[in-house]
Design a protein around this motif. Structure first.
Motif, PDB file in Angstrom:
ATOM      1  N   GLY A   1       1.097  -0.740   0.331  1.00  0.00           N
ATOM      2  CA  GLY A   1      -0.420   0.113   0.122  1.00  0.00           C
ATOM      3  C   GLY A   1       0.906   1.268   0.179  1.00  0.00           C
ATOM      4  N   GLU A   2       2.058   0.865  -0.665  1.00  0.00           N
ATOM      5  CA  GLU A   2       2.903   2.368  -0.680  1.00  0.00           C
ATOM      6  C   GLU A   2       3.181   2.911  -1.895  1.00  0.00           C
ATOM      7  N   VAL A   3       2.880   4.727  -1.369  1.00  0.00           N
ATOM      8  CA  VAL A   3       2.641   5.024  -3.014  1.00  0.00           C
ATOM      9  C   VAL A   3       4.232   6.314  -2.440  1.00  0.00           C
ATOM     10  N   LEU A   4       5.060   6.413  -3.553  1.00  0.00           N
ATOM     11  CA  LEU A   4       6.488   6.828  -2.760  1.00  0.00           C
ATOM     12  C   LEU A   4       6.895   7.863  -4.163  1.00  0.00           C
ATOM     13  N   GLU A   5       7.974   8.880  -4.458  1.00  0.00           N
ATOM     14  CA  GLU A   5       8.140  10.071  -5.086  1.00  0.00           C
ATOM     15  C   GLU A   5       9.799   8.803  -5.831  1.00  0.00           C
ATOM     16  N   ASP A   6      10.294   8.257  -4.813  1.00  0.00           N
ATOM     17  CA  ASP A   6      11.632   7.779  -4.823  1.00  0.00           C
ATOM     18  C   ASP A   6      11.509   6.476  -4.981  1.00  0.00           C
ATOM     19  N   SER A   7      12.163   6.303  -6.134  1.00  0.00           N
ATOM     20  CA  SER A   7      11.534   4.890  -6.976  1.00  0.00           C
ATOM     21  C   SER A   7      12.907   3.961  -6.429  1.00  0.00           C
ATOM     22  N   THR A   8      13.610   4.537  -6.024  1.00  0.00           N
ATOM     23  CA  THR A   8      14.863   3.300  -5.368  1.00  0.00           C
ATOM     24  C   THR A   8      14.492   2.924  -3.512  1.00  0.00           C
ATOM     25  N   ALA A   9      13.272   3.919  -3.170  1.00  0.00           N
ATOM     26  CA  ALA A   9      13.206   3.397  -1.439  1.00  0.00           C
ATOM     27  C   ALA A   9      11.915   2.376  -1.301  1.00  0.00           C
ATOM     28  N   LEU A  10      11.972   1.669  -2.798  1.00  0.00           N
ATOM     29  CA  LEU A  10      10.839  -0.390  -2.969  1.00  0.00           C
ATOM     30  C   LEU A  10      10.711  -0.373  -3.731  1.00  0.00           C
ATOM     31  N   ASN A  11      10.362  -1.313  -3.608  1.00  0.00           N
ATOM     32  CA  ASN A  11      11.038  -2.242  -4.150  1.00  0.00           C
ATOM     33  C   ASN A  11       8.960  -1.767  -5.099  1.00  0.00           C
ATOM     34  N   TYR A  12       9.300  -1.773  -5.804  1.00  0.00           N
ATOM     35  CA  TYR A  12       7.491  -0.385  -6.533  1.00  0.00           C
ATOM     36  C   TYR A  12       6.840  -2.263  -8.308  1.00  0.00           C
ATOM     37  N   GLU A  13       5.552  -1.828  -8.168  1.00  0.00           N
ATOM     38  CA  GLU A  13       5.453  -2.775  -9.372  1.00  0.00           C
ATOM     39  C   GLU A  13       4.553  -1.224 -10.692  1.00  0.00           C
ATOM     40  N   PHE A  14       4.164  -0.731 -10.246  1.00  0.00           N
ATOM     41  CA  PHE A  14       4.086  -0.064 -10.609  1.00  0.00           C
ATOM     42  C   PHE A  14       4.442   1.714 -11.310  1.00  0.00           C
ATOM     43  N   GLU A  15       4.250   2.647 -11.835  1.00  0.00           N
ATOM     44  CA  GLU A  15       5.003   4.119 -11.924  1.00  0.00           C
ATOM     45  C   GLU A  15       3.594   4.514 -12.363  1.00  0.00           C
ATOM     46  N   ILE A  16       3.474   5.316 -12.170  1.00  0.00           N
ATOM     47  CA  ILE A  16       2.136   6.100 -12.504  1.00  0.00           C
ATOM     48  C   ILE A  16       2.572   8.112 -12.231  1.00  0.00           C
ATOM     49  N   SER A  17       1.429   8.571 -12.907  1.00  0.00           N
ATOM     50  CA  SER A  17       1.722   9.921 -12.348  1.00  0.00           C
ATOM     51  C   SER A  17       0.068  10.527 -12.198  1.00  0.00           C
ATOM     52  N   ALA A  18       0.676  11.654 -11.318  1.00  0.00           N
ATOM     53  CA  ALA A  18      -1.093  12.034 -10.305  1.00  0.00           C
ATOM     54  C   ALA A  18      -0.148  13.428 -10.297  1.00  0.00           C
ATOM     55  N   THR A  19      -1.384  13.889 -10.144  1.00  0.00           N
ATOM     56  CA  THR A  19      -2.072  15.340  -9.001  1.00  0.00           C
ATOM     57  C   THR A  19      -1.789  15.112  -7.776  1.00  0.00           C
ATOM     58  N   GLU A  20      -1.493  15.907  -6.827  1.00  0.00           N
ATOM     59  CA  GLU A  20      -1.956  15.422  -5.262  1.00  0.00           C
ATOM     60  C   GLU A  20      -3.397  15.516  -4.776  1.00  0.00           C
ATOM     61  N   GLU A  21      -3.972  15.969  -5.509  1.00  0.00           N
ATOM     62  CA  GLU A  21      -5.654  15.498  -4.775  1.00  0.00           C
ATOM     63  C   GLU A  21      -5.689  14.047  -6.027  1.00  0.00           C
ATOM     64  N   GLU A  22      -4.642  13.112  -7.207  1.00  0.00           N
ATOM     65  CA  GLU A  22      -5.051  12.413  -7.408  1.00  0.00           C
ATOM     66  C   GLU A  22      -4.658  11.271  -6.400  1.00  0.00           C
ATOM     67  N   PHE A  23      -3.031  11.562  -5.716  1.00  0.00           N
ATOM     68  CA  PHE A  23      -2.642  11.093  -5.246  1.00  0.00           C
ATOM     69  C   PHE A  23      -3.415  10.821  -3.860  1.00  0.00           C
ATOM     70  N   ASP A  24      -3.601  11.750  -3.396  1.00  0.00           N
ATOM     71  CA  ASP A  24      -4.540  11.731  -2.524  1.00  0.00           C
ATOM     72  C   ASP A  24      -5.919  10.725  -2.020  1.00  0.00           C
ATOM     73  N   GLN A  25      -6.262  10.566  -3.212  1.00  0.00           N
ATOM     74  CA  GLN A  25      -7.308   9.493  -3.079  1.00  0.00           C
ATOM     75  C   GLN A  25      -6.743   7.829  -3.732  1.00  0.00           C
ATOM     76  N   LEU A  26      -6.015   8.174  -3.617  1.00  0.00           N
ATOM     77  CA  LEU A  26      -4.710   6.913  -4.226  1.00  0.00           C
ATOM     78  C   LEU A  26      -5.273   6.592  -2.867  1.00  0.00           C
ATOM     79  N   GLN A  27      -4.014   6.741  -2.406  1.00  0.00           N
ATOM     80  CA  GLN A  27      -4.388   6.669  -0.720  1.00  0.00           C
ATOM     81  C   GLN A  27      -5.622   6.997   0.446  1.00  0.00           C
ATOM     82  N   GLU A  28      -6.223   7.198   0.260  1.00  0.00           N
ATOM     83  CA  GLU A  28      -7.583   6.858   0.066  1.00  0.00           C
ATOM     84  C   GLU A  28      -8.166   5.591   0.773  1.00  0.00           C
ATOM     85  N   LEU A  29      -7.427   4.839  -1.180  1.00  0.00           N
ATOM     86  CA  LEU A  29      -7.872   3.818  -1.079  1.00  0.00           C
ATOM     87  C   LEU A  29      -7.412   2.665  -0.899  1.00  0.00           C
ATOM     88  N   PHE A  30      -6.281   2.827  -0.893  1.00  0.00           N
ATOM     89  CA  PHE A  30      -5.361   2.120  -0.196  1.00  0.00           C
ATOM     90  C   PHE A  30      -5.550   1.623   1.535  1.00  0.00           C
TER      91      PHE A  30
END
Length: 105
Positions: A13-42
């Protein structure tokens, strides 16, 4: 609004700006509002996951007859739908290959 690139690990359930900070599965581009919505879904996915655990050990309980399990499935599908919408081409192709989104995207 400006979009930023984020890196997502659905399992944690992690969403980070640094690609080296975690073993990520997906790359997305989001506004702050879209980021917040995704966090709420998680958060909703996590909440319903914890709630469904209480009944998971009941052998007579059918998975889909449990409302909490249905809520978990709904929120997890919404996470993937959002990732597909915000994702780069590789992210979109990967999610489409999973066949997780019902009735298209």
């Amino acid at each position: 609004m400006d979009k930023k690139t984020y890196y997502v690990n659905v399992g944690t359930g992690e969403v980070l700006e640094d690609s080296t900070a975690l073993n990520y599965e997906f790359e997305i581009s989001a506004t702050e509002e879209e980021f917040d919505q995704l966090q709420e879904l998680f958060e909703e996915t996590d909440n319903t996951s914890q709630a469904s655990y209480a009944t998971s050990w009941l052998p007579w309980s059918v998975y889909y007859s449990n409302e909490t399990n249905q809520e978990y499935d709904y929120y997890l599908t919404e996470v993937y739908r959002t990732l597909h919408r915000l994702g780069n081409e590789q992210t979109k192709r990967h999610i489409e290959s999973m066949n997780i989104l019902k009735n298209g995207v």
